[in-house]
Enzyme design. Structure first.
Site, PDB file in Angstrom:
ATOM      1  N   LYS A  39      20.220   4.285 -19.692  1.00  0.00           N
ATOM      2  CA  LYS A  39      21.526   4.669 -19.140  1.00  0.00           C
ATOM      3  C   LYS A  39      21.413   4.848 -17.628  1.00  0.00           C
ATOM      4  CE  LYS A  39      24.785   8.571 -19.040  1.00  0.00           C
ATOM      5  NZ  LYS A  39      25.032   9.957 -19.512  1.00  0.00           N
ATOM      6  N   ASP A  74      28.093  10.911 -12.332  1.00  0.00           N
ATOM      7  CA  ASP A  74      29.053  11.170 -13.404  1.00  0.00           C
ATOM      8  C   ASP A  74      29.928  12.357 -13.047  1.00  0.00           C
ATOM      9  OD1 ASP A  74      30.451  11.347 -15.748  1.00  0.00           O
ATOM     10  OD2 ASP A  74      28.841  12.321 -16.862  1.00  0.00           O
ATOM     11  N   LYS A 130      34.264  17.253 -14.752  1.00  0.00           N
ATOM     12  CA  LYS A 130      33.325  18.329 -14.990  1.00  0.00           C
ATOM     13  C   LYS A 130      33.690  19.565 -14.167  1.00  0.00           C
ATOM     14  CE  LYS A 130      29.425  15.282 -16.039  1.00  0.00           C
ATOM     15  NZ  LYS A 130      29.245  15.680 -17.441  1.00  0.00           N
ATOM     16  N   ASP A 173      22.045  11.437 -13.801  1.00  0.00           N
ATOM     17  CA  ASP A 173      22.565  10.784 -15.002  1.00  0.00           C
ATOM     18  C   ASP A 173      22.117   9.325 -15.112  1.00  0.00           C
ATOM     19  OD1 ASP A 173      23.890  11.439 -17.325  1.00  0.00           O
ATOM     20  OD2 ASP A 173      25.839  10.753 -16.643  1.00  0.00           O
ATOM     21  N   ASP A 207      34.417  11.778 -20.225  1.00  0.00           N
ATOM     22  CA  ASP A 207      33.097  12.309 -19.880  1.00  0.00           C
ATOM     23  C   ASP A 207      32.046  11.932 -20.917  1.00  0.00           C
ATOM     24  OD1 ASP A 207      31.283  13.648 -18.290  1.00  0.00           O
ATOM     25  OD2 ASP A 207      31.662  15.606 -19.202  1.00  0.00           O
ATOM     26  N   ARG A 230      27.509   6.771 -23.677  1.00  0.00           N
ATOM     27  CA  ARG A 230      27.419   6.015 -24.932  1.00  0.00           C
ATOM     28  C   ARG A 230      28.171   4.692 -24.833  1.00  0.00           C
ATOM     29  NH1 ARG A 230      30.184  11.015 -27.826  1.00  0.00           N
ATOM     30  NH2 ARG A 230      28.796  11.912 -26.267  1.00  0.00           N
TER      31      ARG A 230
END
Length: 491
Positions: free
Chosen positions: A258, A263, A270, A281, A340, A344
């Protein structure tokens, strides 16, 4: 650190480094060392001037033939109980001590570190490894940089084994871990997806690793829709990087990392405390780059394909929104219920993409969920298996060998059903008000691998550390790089 290999100690004014066991009669060359120290060794130990506590560094000034010499003792504990991983603590603490005290030259009496329970190969491999990893520094953007002093270790040993090779192999792992940490520590305004991709390409230029990069236009044209969805809200567009190392003609092992270079959380933004450190991230991707680097440097006879989906998850008029639906590379549609939960998404497309290479096994690495931290705590990795049970025990053994704490977590039928619970699309990327989110994320990512064995590593709790240790300073850790390297070496 640099090493100069010497067979016999010759007197000079450099500090002397020794290993100090709990019981001096366990040291097989005690008489020789005590003679070098003018008979002072036993007295220094009895008066507790030097310590034998495992990994503890103590120093003292001693007089040797009218010269004042610094003696640096490294505690070994009870040699009958010492294990391979204890040497990571021993050599990590020693390396940090030499660095922090800016010591330029030392005479290291290697025979004082010997034990019958750990081979020279395993012990010295860890010395090379920790001599690099423990002294990592990232001060690229500081105006007043600390003086970069590289200690010369006069490595005095009676061993007839290939000591130099053992240490050199460990150094490759340590340098690879530091490569990953350098990428992860780089500020996100600099490490954009394109910059990251170009740095990777430049790093492997002239090596046996082939690098290909897809830009945002190719990503969109080829239907890599989830990566496009995550990255299209940023002024810095996404990239898809593929690394290929062909050390054999076997079916490849696939590594997926990833690479969300920052992010923000997107429109489900966030909190003010959750936003800092989101530069990490992309640690899954940086760690995969390091794995490939170590594999290539060691010339392992294996075939590896790595895929790195790189994107920024930002807010703009073009960013994905809750309730949006996008088409994945697999052809399935995905409803966005949480912007968020972007990791995935990029992994789903990357896993689909790597299937074209017909891998024997897929392993992906991601700072994916806070839920895995809630379940396991900091410093631990969650491992999820999808049809990969025949590999899991070997991975656990490699993690234990590497001193990396990991636990296997399940993917149940409930999570497999939950990812298909959208009323408007084939899949949903999140169920907001339900527990077990680490399991749900694992089910989502591994869904795209189909029948190919797949191990998913959630490194959200292990990819960074808040305090310094024998492994180095606080910050990025290079989690699971040693484990995966040793797993693949054993294959």
């Amino acid at each position: 650190m640099k090493f100069q290999f010497i067979e016999k100690y010759s007197e000079n004014e450099f500090p002397i480094v020794i290993g100090c066991p709990s019981h001096l009669n366990q040291m097989h060359n005690f008489d020789e060392v005590n003679n070098i120290l003018n008979g002072q060794f036993d007295s220094l130990k009895k008066q507790q001037i030097i310590s034998s506590e495992l990994g503890e560094i103590t120093s003292s000034a001693i007089t040797v033939n009218h010269h004042v010499i610094k003696l640096i003792a490294v505690g070994l504990g009870n040699l009958k109980e010492i294990k391979e991983n204890d040497y990571q603590v021993i050599y990590g603490n020693l390396s940090r001590y030499l660095q922090n005290n800016k010591i330029e030259n030392v005479n290291l009496l290697d025979d004082t570190f010997l034990t019958q329970s750990v081979t020279d190969k395993e012990r010295l491999y860890r010395f090379g490894w920790l001599s690099k990893q423990a002294v990592f520094q990232f001060d690229h953007y500081k105006s007043n940089k600390s003086a970069n002093i590289e200690t010369m270790i006069n490595f005095i040993t009676s061993s007839h084994e290939d000591v130099k090779s053992f240490i050199a192999q460990g150094e490759i792992l340590g340098d690879s871990i530091n490569l990953a940490r350098t990428y992860s520590q780089t500020p996100p305004n600099i490490l954009t997806p394109d910059y990251f991709a170009q740095q990777i390409e430049q790093h492997f230029n002239g090596s046996k690793v082939e690098v290909t990069i897809k830009d945002e236009q190719a990503i969109r044209e080829e239907g890599i829709g989830l990566l496009d969805a995550v990255g299209k809200g940023s002024i810095n567009p996404p990239r898809l990087v593929t690394l290929t190392y062909k050390g054999s003609n076997d079916d490849p092992i696939a590594l997926v990392g990833k690479g969300v270079t920052y992010d923000s959380g997107g429109y489900q933004i966030k909190s003010k405390t959750g936003m800092p450190t989101m530069k990490y991230d992309m640690s899954g991707a940086s760690n995969v780059v390091a794995m490939v680097n170590a594999i290539a440097e060691l010339q392992l006879p294996i075939h590896v394909v790595a895929v790195l989906p790189l994107a920024e998850n930002m807010i703009s008029h073009n960013a994905m929104k809750p309730d949006d639906v996008f088409t994945a590379l697999s052809g399935e549609t995905v409803e966005i219920t949480n912007t968020d939960a972007e990791g995935r998404l990029v992994l789903g497309d990357a896993v689909t993409y790597v299937k074209q290479f017909k891998p024997e096994l897929i392993m992906n690495f991601a700072t994916l969920t806070g839920a895995v931290v809630a379940a396991l705590g900091l410093g631990k990795t969650g491992i999820f298996s999808s049809d990969a049970d025949r590999y899991i025990e070997d991975v656990k053994k490699a993690a234990k060998y590497s001193n990396e704490v990991s636990f296997e977590l399940p993917i149940t039928d409930e999570e497999k059903n939950d990812i298909q619970s959208s009323e408007v699309a084939d899949l949903t990327n999140c169920i907001l008000h339900k527990h077990g989110k680490a399991l749900f994320a694992a089910a989502f990512v591994t869904h795209f691998s189909g029948d190919i064995p797949h191990l998913h590593f959630d490194i959200a709790g292990s990819s960074e550390t808040e305090k310094a240790s024998y492994l180095g300073p606080k910050g990025a850790t290079g989690a699971m790089i040693p484990t995966v390297l040793h797993f693949l070496k054993n294959k």
